[in-house]
Design a protein around this motif. Structure first.
Motif, short mmCIF file in Angstrom:
data_model
loop_
_atom_site.label_atom_id
_atom_site.label_comp_id
_atom_site.label_asym_id
_atom_site.label_seq_id
_atom_site.Cartn_x
_atom_site.Cartn_y
_atom_site.Cartn_z
N VAL A 78 46.60 37.27 39.32
CA VAL A 78 45.91 38.32 40.07
C VAL A 78 46.27 38.17 41.54
N PRO A 79 47.17 39.01 42.05
CA PRO A 79 47.56 38.88 43.47
C PRO A 79 46.38 39.06 44.41
N SER A 80 45.50 40.00 44.08
CA SER A 80 44.31 40.25 44.89
C SER A 80 43.28 40.96 44.02
N GLU A 82 41.63 43.55 44.88
CA GLU A 82 41.85 44.99 45.02
C GLU A 82 42.89 45.47 44.00
N GLN A 83 43.94 44.67 43.79
CA GLN A 83 44.97 45.03 42.83
C GLN A 83 44.42 45.01 41.41
N GLU A 84 43.54 44.04 41.10
CA GLU A 84 42.94 43.96 39.77
C GLU A 84 42.03 45.16 39.52
N ARG A 85 41.30 45.61 40.54
CA ARG A 85 40.47 46.80 40.37
C ARG A 85 41.33 48.02 40.07
N LYS A 86 42.54 48.04 40.63
CA LYS A 86 43.40 49.21 40.48
C LYS A 86 44.08 49.24 39.11
N ASP A 87 44.71 48.13 38.71
CA ASP A 87 45.47 48.16 37.45
C ASP A 87 44.73 47.53 36.27
N LYS A 89 44.83 44.57 34.82
CA LYS A 89 45.65 43.83 33.86
C LYS A 89 44.87 42.67 33.22
N HIS A 126 33.97 43.10 37.20
CA HIS A 126 33.51 42.97 38.59
C HIS A 126 32.00 43.16 38.70
N ASP A 130 32.52 40.38 42.22
CA ASP A 130 33.90 40.81 42.01
C ASP A 130 34.64 39.89 41.06
#
Length: 268
Positions: A78-80, A82-87, A89, A126, A130
């Protein structure tokens, strides 16, 4: 009461296993039902709940009630947040890969039943923070002689907390901690059942047929949720009709009083 006397909390054993794909991540055996001492104690009248980590002194002393799952090495990094909320994965990987088995054994009856849906039926990511991911398992239980609605839902909640996002360059894997694994039983109205009703339901579940086909389990849960939704809608409509009746009655009474007062002053 006779049925309850034949089914004591000490008769039950819980066999719990958590898998990620084909690997066992966590196993636990619980003898009896925690915090159920005393035949006339609070257990029978209070909401029924088995919290796997709340009663475990070993877990609480070592890691504040958390079980770290460092063996999951192939989860996506998980890079961030915010990125996890978006994609999503990681969320999709947990939904697809995590499986739960919660077998209830009654030593007196010499019977056992698996109360889970094996795969998650849903969940929430989240929440409440989060870093938390909640998976929901469960099954529909017969309650013909216990509840007016004749069915109930066994709800199993599993919560993961991400303690480290991982670092691909440093070779650090993503770290998850299993912070909650619990069982509770609710009726069709969403009311949390007490220990007395829950024991009777668990005993009845031991005598019923439980399919090992996930699609059939999912279909039964969806039918239950549909019936539950219809019941809630009917309850809302009934409340609206009652509110309307109260308003109309109030207006009628007010109009009658005003009419009486007007006639009284008119005669004066």
């Amino acid at each position: 009461m006779d049925e309850l006397e034949n089914s004591q909390p000490s008769d039950f054993v819980s066999l719990i296993d958590v898998w990620y794909k084909d690997r066992v991540l966590y196993s636990k055996v619980i003898w009896g039902i925690p915090n159920s001492d005393g035949a006339n104690g609070w257990f029978y009248n209070c909401p029924f709940r088995i919290d796997l980590f709340h009663h475990s002194a070993e877990n609480n002393e070592n890691n504040n009630g958390e079980v770290f799952l460092s063996t999951i090495s192939d989860l996506p990094l998980v890079p961030s947040m915010e990125q996890e909320r978006k994609d999503g994965k990681l969320w999709r990987e947990l939904n697809d890969g995590i499986k739960l088995s919660w077998i209830i054994v009654n030593r007196k009856m010499k019977r056992a039943v698996n109360l889970t849906s094996w795969h998650p039926l849903g969940g929430q990511r989240h929440w409440p923070t989060d870093s938390d991911f909640v998976l929901r398992f469960g099954s529909v239980l017969p309650a013909k002689e216990v509840l007016p609605c004749q069915v109930a839902e066994c709800i199993l909640l599993m919560k993961f907390r991400m303690t480290s996002m991982g670092n691909e360059e440093a070779g650090e894997p993503l770290m998850l901690a299993l912070t909650e694994l619990s069982m509770q039983i609710e009726d069709m109205g969403g009311v949390h059942l007490n220990g007395r009703c829950s024991l009777l339901l668990l005993k009845e579940a031991l005598s019923c047929h439980r399919s090992r086909n996930y699609d059939e389990v999912l279909e039964s849960c969806n039918l239950y949720l549909k019936a539950q939704s219809e019941l809630k809608e009917e309850k809302i409509r009934s409340e609206c009709r009652f509110d309307t009746l109260c308003i109309v009655s109030g207006i009628t009474i007010f109009a009658a009083i005003c009419t009486m007062c007007y006639r009284k002053f008119e005669n004066v």
